[in-house]
Scaffold this active site. Structure first.
Site, PDB file in Angstrom:
ATOM      1  N   ASP A 194       0.855  -1.196   0.000  1.00  0.00           N
ATOM      2  CA  ASP A 194       0.000   0.000   0.000  1.00  0.00           C
ATOM      3  C   ASP A 194       0.886   1.240   0.000  1.00  0.00           C
ATOM      4  OD1 ASP A 194      -3.251   0.289   0.911  1.00  0.00           O
ATOM      5  OD2 ASP A 194      -2.039   2.109   0.993  1.00  0.00           O
ATOM      6  N   ASP A 208       3.840   2.330  -4.055  1.00  0.00           N
ATOM      7  CA  ASP A 208       2.962   3.186  -4.857  1.00  0.00           C
ATOM      8  C   ASP A 208       2.817   2.506  -6.219  1.00  0.00           C
ATOM      9  OD1 ASP A 208       1.789   5.032  -6.518  1.00  0.00           O
ATOM     10  OD2 ASP A 208       3.038   6.714  -5.847  1.00  0.00           O
ATOM     11  N   VAL A 209       1.623   2.017  -6.522  1.00  0.00           N
ATOM     12  CA  VAL A 209       1.454   1.215  -7.744  1.00  0.00           C
ATOM     13  C   VAL A 209       1.687   2.020  -9.027  1.00  0.00           C
ATOM     14  CG1 VAL A 209      -0.095  -0.482  -6.679  1.00  0.00           C
ATOM     15  CG2 VAL A 209      -1.079   1.522  -7.844  1.00  0.00           C
ATOM     16  N   SER A 259     -15.353  -2.412 -11.476  1.00  0.00           N
ATOM     17  CA  SER A 259     -16.437  -1.767 -10.719  1.00  0.00           C
ATOM     18  C   SER A 259     -17.741  -1.881 -11.496  1.00  0.00           C
ATOM     19  CB  SER A 259     -16.123  -0.289 -10.502  1.00  0.00           C
ATOM     20  OG  SER A 259     -17.240   0.358  -9.943  1.00  0.00           O
ATOM     21  N   TYR A 261     -12.823   7.523 -13.618  1.00  0.00           N
ATOM     22  CA  TYR A 261     -12.869   6.265 -12.864  1.00  0.00           C
ATOM     23  C   TYR A 261     -13.421   5.141 -13.743  1.00  0.00           C
ATOM     24  CZ  TYR A 261     -14.071   3.128  -8.951  1.00  0.00           C
ATOM     25  OH  TYR A 261     -14.185   2.048  -8.096  1.00  0.00           O
ATOM     26  N   LYS A 313     -11.705   1.636 -14.929  1.00  0.00           N
ATOM     27  CA  LYS A 313     -12.242   0.328 -14.526  1.00  0.00           C
ATOM     28  C   LYS A 313     -12.699  -0.494 -15.742  1.00  0.00           C
ATOM     29  CE  LYS A 313     -11.616   0.644 -10.099  1.00  0.00           C
ATOM     30  NZ  LYS A 313     -10.667  -0.269  -9.417  1.00  0.00           N
TER      31      LYS A 313
HETATM   32  N1  LIG Z   1     -16.016   0.669  -2.190  1.00  0.00           N
HETATM   33  C1  LIG Z   1     -16.748   0.476  -3.280  1.00  0.00           C
HETATM   34  O1  LIG Z   1     -17.979   0.687  -3.290  1.00  0.00           O
HETATM   35  C2  LIG Z   1     -16.111  -0.035  -4.546  1.00  0.00           C
HETATM   36  C3  LIG Z   1     -16.951  -0.344  -5.625  1.00  0.00           C
HETATM   37  C4  LIG Z   1     -16.380  -0.816  -6.810  1.00  0.00           C
HETATM   38  C5  LIG Z   1     -15.000  -0.974  -6.902  1.00  0.00           C
HETATM   39  N2  LIG Z   1     -14.198  -0.645  -5.828  1.00  0.00           N
HETATM   40  C6  LIG Z   1     -12.770  -0.816  -6.004  1.00  0.00           C
HETATM   41  O2  LIG Z   1     -12.265  -1.665  -4.983  1.00  0.00           O
HETATM   42  C7  LIG Z   1     -10.912  -1.302  -4.668  1.00  0.00           C
HETATM   43  C8  LIG Z   1     -10.773  -1.043  -3.178  1.00  0.00           C
HETATM   44  O3  LIG Z   1     -11.664   0.029  -2.833  1.00  0.00           O
HETATM   45  P1  LIG Z   1     -11.955   0.451  -1.318  1.00  0.00           P
HETATM   46  O4  LIG Z   1     -13.370   0.860  -1.264  1.00  0.00           O
HETATM   47  O5  LIG Z   1     -11.421  -0.549  -0.369  1.00  0.00           O
HETATM   48  O6  LIG Z   1     -11.064   1.801  -1.248  1.00  0.00           O
HETATM   49  P2  LIG Z   1     -10.287   2.478  -0.023  1.00  0.00           P
HETATM   50  O7  LIG Z   1     -10.096   3.886  -0.431  1.00  0.00           O
HETATM   51  O8  LIG Z   1     -10.946   2.180   1.274  1.00  0.00           O
HETATM   52  O9  LIG Z   1      -8.887   1.693  -0.055  1.00  0.00           O
HETATM   53  C9  LIG Z   1      -8.010   1.828  -1.130  1.00  0.00           C
HETATM   54  C10 LIG Z   1      -6.609   1.481  -0.682  1.00  0.00           C
HETATM   55  O10 LIG Z   1      -5.751   1.671  -1.829  1.00  0.00           O
HETATM   56  C11 LIG Z   1      -4.591   2.372  -1.395  1.00  0.00           C
HETATM   57  N3  LIG Z   1      -3.988   3.121  -2.506  1.00  0.00           N
HETATM   58  C12 LIG Z   1      -4.435   4.264  -3.082  1.00  0.00           C
HETATM   59  N4  LIG Z   1      -3.584   4.689  -4.002  1.00  0.00           N
HETATM   60  C13 LIG Z   1      -2.567   3.785  -4.035  1.00  0.00           C
HETATM   61  C14 LIG Z   1      -1.372   3.681  -4.779  1.00  0.00           C
HETATM   62  N5  LIG Z   1      -1.016   4.634  -5.681  1.00  0.00           N
HETATM   63  N6  LIG Z   1      -0.561   2.612  -4.563  1.00  0.00           N
HETATM   64  C15 LIG Z   1      -0.872   1.684  -3.635  1.00  0.00           C
HETATM   65  N7  LIG Z   1      -1.971   1.742  -2.881  1.00  0.00           N
HETATM   66  C16 LIG Z   1      -2.819   2.786  -3.078  1.00  0.00           C
HETATM   67  C17 LIG Z   1      -5.090   3.295  -0.287  1.00  0.00           C
HETATM   68  O11 LIG Z   1      -4.020   3.763   0.550  1.00  0.00           O
HETATM   69  C18 LIG Z   1      -6.083   2.393   0.431  1.00  0.00           C
HETATM   70  O12 LIG Z   1      -5.451   1.624   1.441  1.00  0.00           O
HETATM   71  C19 LIG Z   1     -10.602  -0.080  -5.545  1.00  0.00           C
HETATM   72  O13 LIG Z   1      -9.951  -0.490  -6.721  1.00  0.00           O
HETATM   73  C20 LIG Z   1     -11.973   0.460  -5.873  1.00  0.00           C
HETATM   74  O14 LIG Z   1     -11.970   1.217  -7.051  1.00  0.00           O
HETATM   75  C21 LIG Z   1     -14.725  -0.182  -4.673  1.00  0.00           C
END
Ligand SMILES: NC(=O)c1ccc[n+]([C@@H]2O[C@H](COP(=O)([O-])OP(=O)(O)OC[C@H]3O[C@@H](n4cnc5c(N)ncnc54)[C@H](O)[C@@H]3O)[C@@H](O)[C@H]2O)c1
Length: 248
Positions: free
Chosen positions: A38, A65-66, A144, A157, A161
């Site tokens: 992360d 950092d990805v 997503s 976004y 996705k």
């Molecule tokens: N929560 C939802 O409703 C939802 C719906 C569809 C898809 N998603 C997808 O699921 C995944 C997780 O979402 P979430 O809700 O847990 O989000 P979140 O924001 O709670 O967690 C995301 C994590 O990614 C990390 N991150 C951000 N940028 C980064 C980078 N450059 N390098 C490494 N790590 C990084 C953050 O520090 C965090 O720990 C994401 O890809 C999101 O797009 C979420």
């Protein structure tokens, strides 16, 4: 580890919190060694320690950092050192920078594509030395619901996705010969810090689906565990909708 898994060494990006942390906890609970990567390095370490204490599995946490290719290569190498290889890659790191499209800045566009799409690709490529060897392997990438339907104020976004779906389809074709399956998940609204940022009016919609409750990170983690298990040996290039029937 149960014989439901032929893989044993997983990397989860964006695993410090939310869906990624739930995935890491579930896979560790199934007996896999897990490395949490992360951009929040302290968060990755703390989450890894918490999950390791809870599950008894080997769980490691490193900063990554990805969007930074050199950093990704180094972090995956560190993960492989710690776990004695990598056979499972969960590309989960993601961000939103929501705005109506005519108000999107270049930075809003570039950042979201860099993390969600290029970041998922960077992780996949960093896994190449381990995934392109003969033997079972698993890749699960996070798309997503909105990538299928479209949504107002999320053009960056949604483009990212939808691109992830392309990575899944082409990755499945390229990696099948080595024994690795590549699948994706399209979560609906899941209760995390990401959705907590949504406007008040949208928050009330979280549980407006046929099942009638909000999605939880554990719902997505359960689907990842299935896709990583031997029950999913014959599934590849597929995207699973996990959304309570929201798109029906
Ligand atoms: N929560 C939802 O409703 C939802 C719906 C569809 C898809 N998603 C997808 O699921 C995944 C997780 O979402 P979430 O809700 O847990 O989000 P979140 O924001 O709670 O967690 C995301 C994590 O990614 C990390 N991150 C951000 N940028 C980064 C980078 N450059 N390098 C490494 N790590 C990084 C953050 O520090 C965090 O720990 C994401 O890809 C999101 O797009 C979420």
């Amino acid at each position: 580890m149960s014989d439901r898994y032929s893989v044993s060494k997983a990397v989860v990006t964006g695993g410090a919190r939310g869906i990624g942390a739930a995935i890491a906890e579930r896979l560790a609970g199934e007996g896999l060694a897990v490395t949490v990567l992360d951009v929040n390095e302290a968060g990755a370490r703390e989450t890894a320690e918490r999950i390791s204490a809870k599950t008894g599995s080997a769980v490691f946490g490193f900063g990554c950092d990805v969007t930074d290719r050199a950093n990704v290569q180094a972090a995956f190498a560190a993960a492989a050192d710690a776990m004695n290889g990598i056979d499972t890659y969960i590309g989960n790191a993601g961000i939103t920078r929501d705005r109506m499209f005519h108000k999107l800045t270049d930075e809003d566009w570039d950042q979201v594509i860099a993390v969600n799409l290029t970041g998922a690709f960077n992780g996949l490529r960093a896994c190449v030395p381990w995934l392109r060897t003969e033997g079972p392997g698993r890749v699960v990438l996070m798309s997503s619901l909105v990538a299928k339907a479209g949504n107002i104020g999320q053009m960056n976004y949604i483009a990212s996705k939808a691109g992830v779906v392309g990575l899944v389809r082409s990755g499945a074709l390229e990696l099948a010969r080595f024994g690795t399956t590549v699948n994706g998940i399209r979560p609906g609204f899941i209760v995390t810090e990401m959705t907590a940022k949504m406007p008040e009016a949208a928050l009330t919609k979280l549980s407006q689906n046929p099942i009638g409750r909000a999605g939880l990170p554990a719902d997505i983690a359960g689907t990842v565990a299935f896709l990583c298990s031997t029950d999913a040996d014959f599934i590849t290039g597929h995207i699973i909708d996990v959304n309570g029937g929201l798109d029906l």
